[in-house]
Structure formats: structure tokens, C-alpha cells
Design a protein around this motif. Structure first.
Motif, PDB file in Angstrom:
ATOM      1  N   GLY A   5      12.251  17.073 -18.240  1.00 25.58           N
ATOM      2  CA  GLY A   5      11.627  15.617 -17.836  1.00 25.58           C
ATOM      3  C   GLY A   5      11.744  14.530 -18.962  1.00 25.58           C
ATOM      4  O   GLY A   5      12.127  13.574 -18.792  1.00 25.58           O
ATOM      5  N   ARG A   6      11.489  15.023 -20.075  1.00 22.48           N
ATOM      6  CA  ARG A   6      11.725  14.106 -21.195  1.00 22.48           C
ATOM      7  C   ARG A   6      13.169  13.457 -21.465  1.00 22.48           C
ATOM      8  O   ARG A   6      13.407  12.492 -21.819  1.00 22.48           O
ATOM      9  N   LEU A   7      13.948  14.794 -21.200  1.00 21.66           N
ATOM     10  CA  LEU A   7      15.336  14.141 -21.391  1.00 21.66           C
ATOM     11  C   LEU A   7      15.784  13.307 -20.413  1.00 21.66           C
ATOM     12  O   LEU A   7      16.680  12.202 -20.521  1.00 21.66           O
ATOM     13  N   GLU A 390      18.962  16.199 -12.559  1.00 24.54           N
ATOM     14  CA  GLU A 390      17.897  16.120 -13.645  1.00 24.54           C
ATOM     15  C   GLU A 390      17.829  17.638 -14.106  1.00 24.54           C
ATOM     16  O   GLU A 390      17.974  18.268 -15.139  1.00 24.54           O
ATOM     17  N   GLU A 391      18.086  18.661 -12.878  1.00 23.89           N
ATOM     18  CA  GLU A 391      18.124  19.860 -13.213  1.00 23.89           C
ATOM     19  C   GLU A 391      19.171  20.397 -13.847  1.00 23.89           C
ATOM     20  O   GLU A 391      19.004  21.304 -14.909  1.00 23.89           O
ATOM     21  N   ASP A 392      20.380  19.730 -13.492  1.00 21.77           N
ATOM     22  CA  ASP A 392      21.514  20.216 -14.116  1.00 21.77           C
ATOM     23  C   ASP A 392      21.373  19.885 -15.689  1.00 21.77           C
ATOM     24  O   ASP A 392      22.188  20.626 -16.482  1.00 21.77           O
ATOM     25  N   ALA A 397      21.279  21.273 -21.371  1.00 19.65           N
ATOM     26  CA  ALA A 397      20.649  20.842 -22.634  1.00 19.65           C
ATOM     27  C   ALA A 397      20.031  22.220 -23.054  1.00 19.65           C
ATOM     28  O   ALA A 397      20.080  22.660 -24.440  1.00 19.65           O
ATOM     29  N   GLU A 398      19.625  23.273 -22.217  1.00 24.97           N
ATOM     30  CA  GLU A 398      19.190  24.415 -22.466  1.00 24.97           C
ATOM     31  C   GLU A 398      20.216  25.410 -23.130  1.00 24.97           C
ATOM     32  O   GLU A 398      19.933  26.088 -24.214  1.00 24.97           O
TER      33      GLU A 398
END
Length: 409
Positions: A5-7, A390-392, A397-398
Motif C-alpha cells: 500500500g505504501r509503494l 497494486e498487487e502485481d 517488490a517482494e
């Protein structure tokens, strides 16, 4: 876990700088919009606990120290400049995801042996001056003084624009890194294509960046009246060109990673009722394997001369640019593959080639490099409709987070 969410919030905030009525974003290098974007990204870096500086080429750098500050640094990042009315993800995702990864390490109290630096490279796109990857060339030590003579539409050179931004172009070589100063480079980027979407996969492992070979073909024949010249008496360069272009596409399909594009065609004199006297067309030929690209180039050249001899036309082939492909390094690919597993993604991560150029290709042969791709909706990029969910973005990022831990441990 990184804070997706921050990203996402930061991606949307940064996308407001240089926003156009079209819905796109325009941020050229050494402009007020770019300066505002840099200041915003610098704030994000500071929130992540990074030490922030700008080098002699205008690259914005955020550094997280390792337990051994003298160890070679792990580099990550991308760019924040855009094409005219581009999207919000091309470039910024790589920079902001890297900041998010380091902020997560900071919040979780995770130490690494190697320092990690996030870099927002200067002018990857080349939209303003017609010469791109300025910042990454400088870091690689390949930016030359004569490169800074490239000028924009108003006649302002790169060197002049740098001075107006408070930089000293004569000191740009100070941005260069020695090979032993860097352990590896890893970049997260949107795919800008449809491979991941076609496979239903959010994240992919990039096996290499294809090198573009640009050529211009000029075929000369004999202009004539369209109605008065029998077909068997013509020396029509367009007939030669169309046969050659058909061969280019057919032959390119025989190579698994090659792509060929004829993007510009001009027939002269250009009359509806005139047989052309000359045809020019461009060829953009790309492959992640230089040997395959060289073989394909030779086959196209040989066929071109054969078909022109058959039709009595004359051929000239001019080289516009030849860029070596940049294969991903085994150690970086292994780190990304392991990171995909740690991020909980299905094994193995899908592998794909980057047909587009990226800053990382400037580092090929200097230090290990690699890339991670995030799915692009409909493959659209360099356009206001460019979009990754947002999920992708969070999953990408993960994977980057775990990759950095693998490389910097």
C-alpha cells in the motif's frame, strides 16, 4: 513483507508530477518537473533511513550501509524521467520498489553485509536530447564529453542543461564506479509486453536484455509511368523491398528470441501513378544472443543482395547503431529464482527476454546484472494507459526485496 500500500501510494503521488491532461506524465531530464520528482523521491529515501546524495551526472542515490561498509555495493534502481505523455510505472516502479525494500529491511531490523544503493538514473529515455541512459553510462564510465553535445529541440545541449541544473559537465566522469566497487546490479521493471499476461503470471525472471541493431536499406531502381511500363520491363525497388521485408519476418521467426521491425518506409517520388525510383526502409533487429543476431543479420544481407540482383535494382545498407545484448548473470538469476520461492510465487518463475533497452545493459561485462519483470496490462507502455496492478507491483517488490537480501547477505 513489504508494504504494498505504501509503494502504491508513492507511485500515484510521483505520477502527479508532470501530469498531463491526457492522463499521461511528462518529465524530461534537467527540467523543473524532474527536479520536483527528485526532491519527492529524496524524501522517500530519507523516510526509508537512507543517506541521500546526487552524483556528478545528476543520479539520485540513496545508500543503506552494510555491516562491512568497505564491501562492494549492491546496486538497484531505475529512472524517473519519462517519454512525452508516458505512464506512471515505467522507471518509477523500479526506484520506488527498491526504496520500499530497503525501508522494510530498516523497519524489521535486518542487516546486510554489503551496502545497498538505490539509484534513480538520469535520463534513461533519451526523450529530450535523443540520447539516453546518460546516468547509467556515467556510472559505467562510458559517457564521453562529446556525448554531452547532443541538443534538444531548442538547441540546448546536455552540457548546457546540466549547468542550468547546477551540475558541472566537466566533472561527469566522477560518477563512474570501478568494477570492484560493485557486487551486482538488479532492476525491477514493468514488462512493457504481454508475455507474463499471456501466461497469467505476475512476475518474471529476465534472462537478458536484447541488443538493438538498426540499419537503413536504400534500394534504387528506375522511376516510370505506372501505366506505360510493362511489368516485365520494370526495375521497381519497391518490389525488391517487399520481397526482402517478407523474408525478414519469415526468417526472424526461425530464431526463438529474435524480433525484427520495419518501422519507417519511404518511396520516392511518392506519386500514386509513378513507379518508385528509390525506396528506403529501416530495420530494427534484436536478440538476446549476439551470435544468433549476427547469423540473422548475415542471412538478411545475403538475401537482400540476391533479390536486388534478380530485379536489377541497386542496394546500400547503412548501419545506424549496433548495441551488444546484455545477458543476465547466472548469480543474479539464481538470486531472483530463490527470491521468487521466498515470496511465495509458483515455481519456477517464468523466464523471458527484455526486448526493450534498460539502464542495466550499460553494465554488461562490468559487473553481474539481472532484472525482474512485473506484468503489464495489455502490454501497453510509453502511454497514459500503461498499468500494472497494486498487487502485481507489490509482488514484484517482494521478489526484489528477497533478491537484494540474497545478493547483499
Amino acid at each position: 513483507m513489504i508494504n504494498a500500500g505504501r509503494l502504491w501510494k508513492r507511485l500515484m503521488e510521483l505520477g502527479e508530477i508532470g501530469a498531463q491532461e491526457s492522463g499521461g506524465v511528462t518529465r524530461f531530464s534537467f527540467t523543473a518537473e524532474e527536479r520536483e520528482a527528485k526532491e519527492q523521491v529524496a524524501r522517500y529515501m530519507k523516510e526509508a533511513g537512507l543517506a541521500v546524495r546526487e552524483d556528478a551526472a545528476g543520479n539520485l542515490i540513496g545508500r543503506r550501509e552494510g555491516s562491512n561498509p568497505a564491501a562492494p555495493v549492491v546496486l538497484t534502481g531505475s529512472h524517473i524521467d519519462t517519454v512525452p505523455s508516458g505512464g506512471k510505472f515505467d522507471g518509477p516502479l523500479g526506484v520506488l520498489a527498491a526504496i520500499e525494500a530497503l525501508q522494510t529491511m530498516q523497519e524489521q531490523g535486518i542487516a546486510t553485509a554489503h551496502p545497498i544503493e538505490v539509484i534513480a538514473f538520469t535520463d534513461e529515455e533519451g526523450s529530450r536530447f535523443g540520447f539516453g541512459m546518460i546516468g547509467s553510462r556515467a556510472v559505467a564510465g562510458t559517457l564521453r564529453p562529446e556525448n554531452l553535445r547532443h541538443a534538444d529541440a531548442d538547441g540546448i545541449t546536455i552540457a548546457e542543461a546540466m549547468r542550468s541544473a547546477g551540475l558541472a559537465p566537466e566533472r561527469v566522469q566522477e560518477a563512474a564506479r570501478e568494477p570492484d566497487q560493485v557486487k551486482a546490479y538488479i532492476e525491477l521493471h514493468i514488462e512493457q509486453g504481454v508475455v507474463l499476461e499471456s501466461q497469467g503470471q505476475p512476475v518474471g525472471l529476465v534472462t537478458g536484455i536484447a541488443g538493438p541493431l538498426w540499419q537503413q536499406f536504400t534500394i534504387k531502381g528506375q522511376a516510370g509511368h505506372a501505366g506505360a511500363t510493362p511489368m516485365n520491363l520494370r526495375r521497381d525497388p519497391l518490389q525488391s523491398a517487399t520481397e526482402l521485408m517478407s523474408y525478414i519476418y519469415t526468417e526472424t521467426r526461425k530464431f526463438p528470441n529474435a524480433v525484427a521491425t520495419v518501422g519507417k518506409i519511404q518511396a520516392q517520388p511518392g506519386g500514386v501513378n509513378v513507379i518508385p525510383g528509390q525506396v528506403q526502409f529501416s530495420l530494427d533487429l534484436r536478440d538476446v544472443g549476439e551470435a544468433d543476431r549476427d547469423v540473422l543479420e548475415e542471412r538478411i544481407r545475403d538475401y537482400a543482395y540476391d533479390v536486388c540482383r534478380k530485379h536489377g535494382t541497386e542496394l546500400a545498407i547503412d548501419l545506424l547503431q549496433r548495441v551488444a545484448p546484455a545477458p543476465s548473470s547466472p548469480e543474479v538469476k539464481e538470486a531472483v529464482a530463490a527470491a521468487g520461492k521466498l515470496a511465495g510465487l509458483p515455481e519456477p518463475l517464468p523466464e523471458l527476454v527484455s526486448g526493450a533497452g534498460h539502464d542495466g545493459m550499460q553494465f554488461s561485462g562490468i559487473w553481474p546484472l539481472g532484472m525482474i519483470f512485473v506484468r503489464s496490462r495489455h502490454g501497453i507502455s510509453h502511454d497514459p494507459e500503461e498499468w500494472s496492478s497494486e498487487e502485481d507491483c507489490g509482488l514484484g517488490a517482494e521478489v526484489l526485496y528477497h533478491t537484494l537480501l540474497q545478493l547483499a547477505r
